[in-house]
Design a protein around this motif. Sequence first.
Motif, short mmCIF file in Angstrom:
data_model
loop_
_atom_site.label_atom_id
_atom_site.label_comp_id
_atom_site.label_asym_id
_atom_site.label_seq_id
_atom_site.Cartn_x
_atom_site.Cartn_y
_atom_site.Cartn_z
N ARG A 70 33.30 46.87 38.33
CA ARG A 70 34.52 47.08 37.57
C ARG A 70 34.86 48.57 37.45
O ARG A 70 35.87 48.92 36.84
N ILE A 84 37.76 42.25 43.62
CA ILE A 84 37.50 42.36 42.18
C ILE A 84 37.06 43.77 41.78
O ILE A 84 36.59 43.98 40.67
N GLU A 132 35.37 41.92 30.00
CA GLU A 132 34.21 41.10 30.30
C GLU A 132 34.55 39.61 30.19
O GLU A 132 33.72 38.76 30.51
N LEU A 160 43.37 39.83 40.75
CA LEU A 160 42.17 39.91 39.92
C LEU A 160 41.98 41.27 39.27
O LEU A 160 40.91 41.54 38.69
N THR A 192 36.29 31.60 39.18
CA THR A 192 36.22 32.43 37.98
C THR A 192 35.53 33.76 38.29
O THR A 192 34.53 33.79 39.00
N VAL A 193 36.09 34.83 37.77
CA VAL A 193 35.48 36.16 37.90
C VAL A 193 35.12 36.64 36.50
O VAL A 193 35.95 36.62 35.59
N LYS A 194 33.86 37.05 36.34
CA LYS A 194 33.41 37.55 35.04
C LYS A 194 32.49 38.74 35.21
O LYS A 194 31.41 38.62 35.81
N ASP A 195 32.93 39.87 34.71
CA ASP A 195 32.11 41.08 34.64
C ASP A 195 31.44 41.41 35.97
O ASP A 195 30.25 41.71 36.03
N SER A 232 45.52 34.97 35.37
CA SER A 232 46.31 36.05 35.95
C SER A 232 47.20 35.46 37.05
O SER A 232 46.71 35.00 38.09
N SER A 270 40.54 41.58 35.75
CA SER A 270 39.11 41.36 35.55
C SER A 270 38.32 42.66 35.46
O SER A 270 37.20 42.67 34.94
N PRO A 277 36.12 35.97 31.14
CA PRO A 277 36.32 35.32 32.43
C PRO A 277 37.80 35.29 32.82
O PRO A 277 38.66 35.07 31.97
N VAL A 278 38.06 35.52 34.09
CA VAL A 278 39.43 35.58 34.60
C VAL A 278 39.58 34.62 35.78
O VAL A 278 38.72 34.61 36.67
#
Length: 312
Positions: A306, A217, A238, A231, A182-185, A162, A234, A240-241
């Motif tokens: 989220r 996030i 789900e 972000l 990294t941002v994930k879920d 992003s 994200s 990874p961003v």
Amino acid sequence: MSWRQMIELQELLDDPAVTGEAAAAYLEREGVPDLAVTRVEGEKGEADFIRAVIPGTDGRLSGGNAPTLGIVGRLGGIGARPARIGFTSDGDGALSALTIAAKLGQMHTRGDRLKGDVIVTTQICPNAPTRPHDPVPFMDSPVTSAQANEAEVDPAMEAILSIDTTKGNRIVNHRGIAVTPTVKDGWILRTCEPVLSILEQTTGKLPVVLPLTMQDITPYGNDIYHLNSILQPSVATEAPVIGVAITAVSQVAGCATGATHLEDVDEAVRFAIEVAKAYGAGACPFYDPQEFDRILGRYGRMSHLRTMGEQK
């Protein structure tokens, strides 16, 4: 090099009458084989969202196993007319994404094809609104963040870069680009080591990491502070961003004009293309799946971050 495409696109976008169709026509001439433009109406105006797909030699579109990378150019608008005349600092995300798509299209036509598919999305709005603020107005968006996510975050994206101008802060005092962890879920994970290596390779400098908070996030509109929208993709996936921030030493408003440094945009473009090459080839996983499973086993899911959450 992508300087020709970047300069031509900057000239194209710095126009009060520019449309998504005009940008798509340019990308088609550069060899992008799959393009779509969707106009989205918001409470404060409208924006054209562009989706460009560059298929890989072993990508999902051809029945292959190489993963699909998404590249999102995140912004409020490329212009803030009538409050400001000209191309805004906030528009660098769109300029970066479109230049990436154009260069990948040219590479595809010439036979330099990546292994995995790449999906590039961004939006074009030359007259986005601003919000009153002293000494300069803030950049706003004609559509909501949720509408932007719906148009820009494709379910086929298995990982996302992003790209967002991130100059209106005192968090990173560096001109160029920086990456986020990294941002994930709902989880902020460790910074991706292969990404740091690619950042060093493409900039010739030590890598700079943009720090994140839990607030950053969560979705926009929850009355909680966010550094910016980097972000926001994200919250809609789900996958990874990783954020790619175009940064400055001083604080520069997103609606500021005359603030685009093509050298910095070029860094973001070259970096993203190299990540796309490596990710599709399996050489740049954004996170460690086994470690992520251990995290979930010990501490549980954070998917609720989220959502808009509960108001008590």
